[in-house]
Motif scaffolding. Sequence first.
Motif, short mmCIF file in Angstrom:
data_model
loop_
_atom_site.label_atom_id
_atom_site.label_comp_id
_atom_site.label_asym_id
_atom_site.label_seq_id
_atom_site.Cartn_x
_atom_site.Cartn_y
_atom_site.Cartn_z
N SER A 83 0.83 -1.21 0.00
CA SER A 83 0.00 0.00 0.00
C SER A 83 0.86 1.25 0.00
CB SER A 83 -0.91 0.02 1.22
OG SER A 83 -1.86 -0.99 1.16
N ARG A 84 1.90 1.24 0.80
CA ARG A 84 2.80 2.40 0.86
C ARG A 84 3.50 2.60 -0.49
NH1 ARG A 84 6.15 2.65 5.94
NH2 ARG A 84 4.31 3.73 6.66
N ARG A 85 3.91 1.50 -1.10
CA ARG A 85 4.56 1.58 -2.41
C ARG A 85 3.58 2.09 -3.46
NH1 ARG A 85 5.10 -2.01 -6.73
NH2 ARG A 85 3.79 -3.50 -5.63
N THR A 86 2.33 1.68 -3.35
CA THR A 86 1.30 2.08 -4.29
C THR A 86 1.09 3.59 -4.28
OG1 THR A 86 0.16 -0.03 -4.08
CG2 THR A 86 -1.15 1.82 -4.85
N ALA A 87 1.22 4.20 -3.12
CA ALA A 87 1.00 5.64 -3.01
C ALA A 87 2.00 6.43 -3.86
CB ALA A 87 1.09 6.07 -1.55
N ALA A 88 3.18 5.88 -4.08
CA ALA A 88 4.20 6.60 -4.83
C ALA A 88 4.16 6.31 -6.33
CB ALA A 88 5.58 6.24 -4.28
N LEU A 89 3.35 5.36 -6.75
CA LEU A 89 3.31 4.98 -8.16
C LEU A 89 2.22 5.73 -8.92
CD1 LEU A 89 3.66 1.11 -7.77
CD2 LEU A 89 5.44 2.73 -8.39
N LYS A 121 -6.72 -7.58 10.35
CA LYS A 121 -7.91 -6.97 9.73
C LYS A 121 -7.65 -5.52 9.36
CE LYS A 121 -11.42 -9.80 12.01
NZ LYS A 121 -12.55 -9.79 12.96
N ARG A 122 -7.00 -4.78 10.25
CA ARG A 122 -6.71 -3.37 9.96
C ARG A 122 -5.77 -3.25 8.76
NH1 ARG A 122 -5.66 -2.94 15.43
NH2 ARG A 122 -3.49 -2.45 14.98
N CYS A 123 -4.77 -4.11 8.68
CA CYS A 123 -3.84 -4.07 7.55
C CYS A 123 -4.56 -4.40 6.25
CB CYS A 123 -2.69 -5.05 7.77
SG CYS A 123 -1.59 -4.60 9.12
N LEU A 124 -5.43 -5.39 6.29
CA LEU A 124 -6.20 -5.77 5.11
C LEU A 124 -7.12 -4.63 4.67
CD1 LEU A 124 -6.92 -7.97 3.08
CD2 LEU A 124 -8.57 -8.84 4.73
N LEU A 125 -7.78 -4.01 5.63
CA LEU A 125 -8.66 -2.88 5.30
C LEU A 125 -7.87 -1.68 4.77
CD1 LEU A 125 -11.23 -3.06 8.22
CD2 LEU A 125 -11.64 -3.56 5.81
N ALA A 126 -6.70 -1.45 5.32
CA ALA A 126 -5.86 -0.35 4.82
C ALA A 126 -5.46 -0.60 3.37
CB ALA A 126 -4.63 -0.19 5.70
N TYR A 127 -5.11 -1.83 3.06
CA TYR A 127 -4.74 -2.19 1.69
C TYR A 127 -5.93 -1.97 0.75
CZ TYR A 127 -3.38 -5.07 -2.30
OH TYR A 127 -3.10 -5.52 -3.56
N GLN A 128 -7.10 -2.47 1.15
CA GLN A 128 -8.29 -2.32 0.31
C GLN A 128 -8.68 -0.85 0.16
OE1 GLN A 128 -9.04 -4.72 -1.39
NE2 GLN A 128 -9.38 -6.61 -0.31
N PHE A 129 -8.58 -0.09 1.25
CA PHE A 129 -8.93 1.32 1.20
C PHE A 129 -8.00 2.10 0.28
CE2 PHE A 129 -8.54 5.68 2.81
CZ PHE A 129 -9.85 6.09 2.67
N THR A 130 -6.71 1.79 0.32
CA THR A 130 -5.75 2.46 -0.56
C THR A 130 -6.10 2.21 -2.02
OG1 THR A 130 -4.00 2.25 1.09
CG2 THR A 130 -3.32 2.64 -1.18
N ARG A 131 -6.42 0.99 -2.34
CA ARG A 131 -6.77 0.66 -3.72
C ARG A 131 -8.09 1.32 -4.12
NH1 ARG A 131 -3.59 -2.90 -6.25
NH2 ARG A 131 -5.19 -3.42 -7.78
N ALA A 132 -9.07 1.30 -3.22
CA ALA A 132 -10.37 1.91 -3.53
C ALA A 132 -10.22 3.41 -3.74
CB ALA A 132 -11.37 1.62 -2.42
N ARG A 133 -9.41 4.05 -2.91
CA ARG A 133 -9.21 5.49 -3.05
C ARG A 133 -8.56 5.82 -4.39
NH1 ARG A 133 -6.11 7.33 1.60
NH2 ARG A 133 -4.38 6.48 0.44
N ARG A 134 -7.58 5.02 -4.80
CA ARG A 134 -6.93 5.25 -6.09
C ARG A 134 -7.90 5.02 -7.24
NH1 ARG A 134 -1.22 5.05 -6.49
NH2 ARG A 134 -1.61 5.28 -8.69
#
Length: 186
Positions: free
Chosen positions: A13-19, A75-88
Amino acid sequence: MLGDTALKLVHDSRRTAALDLLPAYQEELVRGVCREIRQLDASINKTQDEPGYDPQDRVAHCNLLVQHLAMRRDKRCLLAYQFTRARRMNEAAWKQTEEPNLNGNEQEYMKAYEDLIVDIKGPYTDIDLTGSLEPPNDVFIDVRVLQSVGEVQTEYGVFNLEKDSQFFVRRSDVQTLLLQGYLKEI
């Protein structure tokens, strides 16, 4: 070790933010995190259902607490990953750009979100809902043409927007061209 797979999702997710483009969905990691959550839940339930389980036993209580916290963290990590993708995906839908690395469920989500945007914009075709919510400082701005556009009709006449030319125009007349990258505010 508990949480390693979930940590990989957070790093992704962190890497995704920079791409610029959304990377491929990490289905194996997501399945691994879900599997770990189910295993932890089963272990907690099994421990509590044992005939000799004593809620006052500090060791058993500590074990359950660690498992429960690990499950919540996953669960929090999974939701953070999904949220990052949904926001993008939401940002891409508003900007009307294509995201090529979506899986089937994400493509359905993106299509439904784009349909929702069309429904919202429907009756307001003359209003740009993708613009900034902050009011402009100046009504008129200086712009430089980065790519030739041709003639643009405004209230004040016709402008021939040729590359490397400059104009003093009303912001609302060229806002769309600014967002599309044809013009640059000076």
